[in-house]
Every structure is written in structure tokens, then in C-alpha cells.
Write a protein that holds these residues in place. Structure first.
Motif, PDB file in Angstrom:
ATOM      1  N   LEU A  40      -0.056  -5.693   2.499  1.00 21.39           N
ATOM      2  CA  LEU A  40       0.416  -5.914   1.192  1.00 21.39           C
ATOM      3  C   LEU A  40      -0.043  -5.200   0.231  1.00 21.39           C
ATOM      4  CD1 LEU A  40       0.976  -9.877   1.952  1.00 21.39           C
ATOM      5  CD2 LEU A  40       2.887  -8.111   2.117  1.00 21.39           C
ATOM      6  N   ALA A  41      -1.362  -4.990   0.092  1.00 21.28           N
ATOM      7  CA  ALA A  41      -1.910  -4.216  -0.785  1.00 21.28           C
ATOM      8  C   ALA A  41      -1.097  -2.493  -0.813  1.00 21.28           C
ATOM      9  CB  ALA A  41      -3.173  -3.857  -0.614  1.00 21.28           C
ATOM     10  N   LEU A  42      -0.977  -1.972   0.424  1.00 25.15           N
ATOM     11  CA  LEU A  42      -0.051  -0.691   0.485  1.00 25.15           C
ATOM     12  C   LEU A  42       1.363  -0.897  -0.223  1.00 25.15           C
ATOM     13  CD1 LEU A  42       0.030   2.009   1.408  1.00 25.15           C
ATOM     14  CD2 LEU A  42       0.277   1.224   3.623  1.00 25.15           C
ATOM     15  N   VAL A  43       1.901  -2.248   0.156  1.00 29.08           N
ATOM     16  CA  VAL A  43       3.331  -2.411  -0.277  1.00 29.08           C
ATOM     17  C   VAL A  43       3.293  -2.490  -1.683  1.00 29.08           C
ATOM     18  CG1 VAL A  43       5.293  -3.993  -0.353  1.00 29.08           C
ATOM     19  CG2 VAL A  43       4.151  -3.587   1.989  1.00 29.08           C
ATOM     20  N   THR A  44       2.376  -3.221  -2.381  1.00 26.97           N
ATOM     21  CA  THR A  44       2.495  -3.282  -3.699  1.00 26.97           C
ATOM     22  C   THR A  44       2.025  -1.754  -4.315  1.00 26.97           C
ATOM     23  OG1 THR A  44       1.240  -5.395  -3.497  1.00 26.97           O
ATOM     24  CG2 THR A  44       1.134  -4.291  -5.733  1.00 26.97           C
ATOM     25  N   SER A  45       1.223  -1.114  -3.656  1.00 25.67           N
ATOM     26  CA  SER A  45       0.966   0.321  -4.319  1.00 25.67           C
ATOM     27  C   SER A  45       2.391   1.356  -4.182  1.00 25.67           C
ATOM     28  CB  SER A  45      -0.235   0.975  -3.443  1.00 25.67           C
ATOM     29  OG  SER A  45      -1.259   0.384  -3.789  1.00 25.67           O
ATOM     30  N   ALA A  51      10.029  -0.571   0.828  1.00 22.51           N
ATOM     31  CA  ALA A  51       8.683  -0.506   0.968  1.00 22.51           C
ATOM     32  C   ALA A  51       8.331  -1.890   2.433  1.00 22.51           C
ATOM     33  CB  ALA A  51       7.832  -1.114   0.033  1.00 22.51           C
ATOM     34  N   LEU A  52       9.132  -2.800   2.022  1.00 23.79           N
ATOM     35  CA  LEU A  52       9.079  -4.018   3.358  1.00 23.79           C
ATOM     36  C   LEU A  52       9.581  -3.471   4.607  1.00 23.79           C
ATOM     37  CD1 LEU A  52      10.041  -7.154   1.321  1.00 23.79           C
ATOM     38  CD2 LEU A  52       7.823  -6.298   1.799  1.00 23.79           C
ATOM     39  N   LEU A  79       6.962  -1.613   6.223  1.00 21.53           N
ATOM     40  CA  LEU A  79       6.089  -2.471   6.542  1.00 21.53           C
ATOM     41  C   LEU A  79       6.483  -3.044   8.017  1.00 21.53           C
ATOM     42  CD1 LEU A  79       3.632  -4.324   6.419  1.00 21.53           C
ATOM     43  CD2 LEU A  79       4.936  -5.942   5.229  1.00 21.53           C
ATOM     44  N   SER A  80       7.716  -3.396   8.319  1.00 22.94           N
ATOM     45  CA  SER A  80       8.226  -4.115   9.573  1.00 22.94           C
ATOM     46  C   SER A  80       8.096  -2.870  10.667  1.00 22.94           C
ATOM     47  CB  SER A  80       9.578  -4.391   9.298  1.00 22.94           C
ATOM     48  OG  SER A  80      10.364  -3.372   8.839  1.00 22.94           O
ATOM     49  N   GLU A  81       8.158  -1.668  10.079  1.00 19.67           N
ATOM     50  CA  GLU A  81       8.136  -0.686  10.983  1.00 19.67           C
ATOM     51  C   GLU A  81       6.661  -0.512  11.668  1.00 19.67           C
ATOM     52  OE1 GLU A  81      10.203   2.881   9.363  1.00 19.67           O
ATOM     53  OE2 GLU A  81      11.884   2.162   9.282  1.00 19.67           O
ATOM     54  N   ARG A  82       5.802  -0.570  10.864  1.00 19.94           N
ATOM     55  CA  ARG A  82       4.412  -0.102  10.867  1.00 19.94           C
ATOM     56  C   ARG A  82       3.769  -1.351  12.024  1.00 19.94           C
ATOM     57  NH1 ARG A  82       3.740   0.826   5.450  1.00 19.94           N
ATOM     58  NH2 ARG A  82       2.558  -1.392   5.227  1.00 19.94           N
TER      59      ARG A  82
END
Length: 311
Positions: A176-181, A192-193, A196-199
Motif C-alpha cells: 500500500l505504501a507503493l500504491v500511495t507513492s 495503481a490498484l 497491485l492486483s497483478e503483483r
């Protein structure tokens, strides 16, 4: 001196100055790039400050397709390793198993042990990735609860994601810190989300991301949706734990059967020293060993498939 001569001299001097400036800029940029690569190799992706090993190998490996694949796999495992370190450790493991199998069993088993070591290294990365995904899934109810409370308090979704990144532990906090960045540098919430779902692919995360994206695009009762989703995620968490407990014996059996085969080889060679070397000295013996190893591998795959249930 006439005007054309002065113009030619001025143009030559200007071209020379621009050429020198261009060479200086290129050299400076190349030096900065090398310094950046060195810093990345030393600090690593997690910036722990741990001194990095094999920086030269790591720098060269990152330029190859193999290095890029290793880097992508390491990025989703959470391991504090550089591609160069992992590659050196993997090669050392392959060489060690090759020599051990050749000396303990027979030279024929050396290449087979090397292939097993390569498979084990790739399996280790996949296991670490799945372990990180499972841990992230277990944190999803808490994440959904934090987002629901923050949204109910009137905070924007971007701010709620930042709060969740600060309150949750790894791996959810790191992701989530990466998403926020990414949101801070201008990326949209959807992108961004979605990344995240792909990672960290999972059904639960896809449902959460879909809920957040649709609520962000069309509005609506996001608080009620998140609270209902929190209860659902809690139930799925308990169900996954029960299924994992029920299938633990099946998974243990899958790894026990190949170990029994290896134990049989060691026992045969210890009872009659040199028997494996004589057996693998002929084409028929090598074919029989390869067939047996293939059957053990097939049994391992079949049992793993039987014990793999998606919840």
C-alpha cells in the motif's frame, strides 16, 4: 578578413563548443547512471542498507533477460536479495548438489541433481511469492475495515490508503505504501490498484480492488460495501485455514514419496557399494533410472494436483 571567413570561423568555434558540451553532458549522464546502478546494487530494492555482495555480477545480470526475470520474481517475494546474489547462490547450489550426487551416488546422477537444484530454486521463489500472497490475503479483512472506517469518517480514498499503509504490517503495508507513492506522482487509483492486483493475484484482492474502483468511479455507498466485504473476507479466511489444514497430509505425502525413492537409492548403494555406478554404466540401466525418476515426478505432480483446491 571578409565576412564569409569570419562566419566560417564562428560556426566552427560554435560547433566545437557544442560538441564539447555534448560530450561532457553524455559523460556526466553516464557517470550518474553508473552511480545510480551502484547505489541500487548496494542498497537493494528494500533499501535496508545491508552491504550487497557480487555487485559486478548483479550489474551485468540486470542487463540480460534472465536477470530481468529474476528481478521481477524477487520483487514480489519480499526477499532482501539482489538478482546477482540470488544467481550466485543458485549456481553454487547447483554445483554443490552436482558434486554431492556424483560422489555419493554415481556420476550419472550429477546432471540430474543440477536440474533438481534449478527446479528447487524456481520453486523456492514461487513458494515465497505464494507465502507473501497468503499473508496479504490474511490482512485483507483488516485492510477493508480500515478503509471502511476512514471512508465513514469522510476521508478520501487516497488518504484512507495512506492510513492503511501506515497502520498495517508487511506485506500489506509495503504494497500500500507503493500504491500511495504511485498516487503521489500522478497515477490514477484504477491503475495503481490494478497493478497491485497483478503483483499479488488472488480472488479476494480482485473483489476488494473492483469494489474500490467502482466506488471511486461511480460513487455510492462505499462504506456499506466495505463493511459487508470485511465480513465476507473474514469468513473466507477461516474457510481457507480449514481447507489448508485438511490438505496438509496430502501435501506432505507428495514430498514424502520422492524422498523415499532417494532413500532407496542411498540404501542400495550403501549395502552394495558401487551398484548404482554399475547400473548406470549401461544404456538399459540409465533408461530404467530415468523411467523411475519420471514416474516419481509424475506421482509428485498428480498428488500435488489432488491436494490443490482453490477456495
Amino acid at each position: 578578413m571578409n565576412s564569409p571567413a569570419m562566419l566560417a570561423i564562428g560556426s566552427t568555434l560554435l560547433c566545437g563548443v557544442l560538441g564539447v558540451a555534448g560530450i561532457h553532458t553524455y559523460a556526466s549522464g553516464k557517470a550518474q547512471r553508473a552511480a545510480l546502478l551502484d547505489r541500487l546494487a548496494i542498497t537493494g530494492p528494500h533499501e535496508t542498507g545491508r552491504p550487497r555482495r557480487f555487485t559486478g555480477i548483479d550489474r551485468r545480470l540486470r542487463k540480460t533477460a534472465l536477470g530481468k526475470r529474476i528481478q521481477l520474481k524477487l520483487a514480489v517475494t519480499g526477499l532482501d536479495l539482489t538478482p546477482g546474489e540470488f544467481f550466485v547462490y543458485m549456481v553454487a547450489g547447483v554445483a554443490a548438489l552436482w558434486m554431492i550426487a556424483s560422489s555419493v551416488l554415481a556420476p550419472f546422477f550429477g546432471p540430474i541433481a543440477g536440474l533438481v537444484a534449478l527446479w528447487a530454486a524456481n520453486t523456492f521463489l514461487n513458494w515465497q511469492r505464494q507465502k507473501r500472497i497468503e499473508k496479504f490475503i490474511n490482512q485483507l479483512p483488516d485492510l477493508s475495515r480500515i478503509l471502511a472506517n476512514a471512508t465513514a469518517a469522510g476521508l478520501a480514498l487516497r488518504t484512507a490508503l495512506g492510513m492503511a499503509a501506515e497502520e498495517l504490517e508487511a506485506p500489506a503495508g509495503e504494497e500500500l505504501a507503493l500504491v500511495t507513492s504511485q498516487l503521489m506522482v500522478g497515477r490514477s487509483i484504477d491503475d495503481a490498484l490494478g497493478e497491485l492486483s497483478e503483483r499479488l493475484p488472488s480472488r479476494e484482492l480482485v473483489v476488494l480492488v473492483t469494489t474500490l474502483v467502482l466506488s471511486n468511479q461511480a460513487g455510492g455507498a462505499v462504506v456499506g460495501s466495505l463493511r459487508n466485504l470485511t465480513e465476507t473476507l473474514e469468513e473466507r479466511k477461516e474457510t481457507r485455514r480449514e481447507v489448508r489444514t485438511m490438505l496438509s497430509e496430502v501435501n506432505a505425502t507428495a514430498y514424502t514419496i520422492p524422498m523415499l525413492g532417494l532413500g532407496a537409492l542411498l540404501m542400495m548403494n550403501s549395502i552394495t557399494p558401487g551398484s548404482l555406478e554399475r547400473t548406470t554404466g549401461s544404456t538399459i540401466g540409465q533408461g530404467a533410472v530415468i523411467l523411475a525418476l519420471g514416474l516419481y515426478t509424475l506421482g509428485f505432480i498428480v498428488i500435488r494436483r489432488l491436494g490443490k483446491i482453490e477456495v
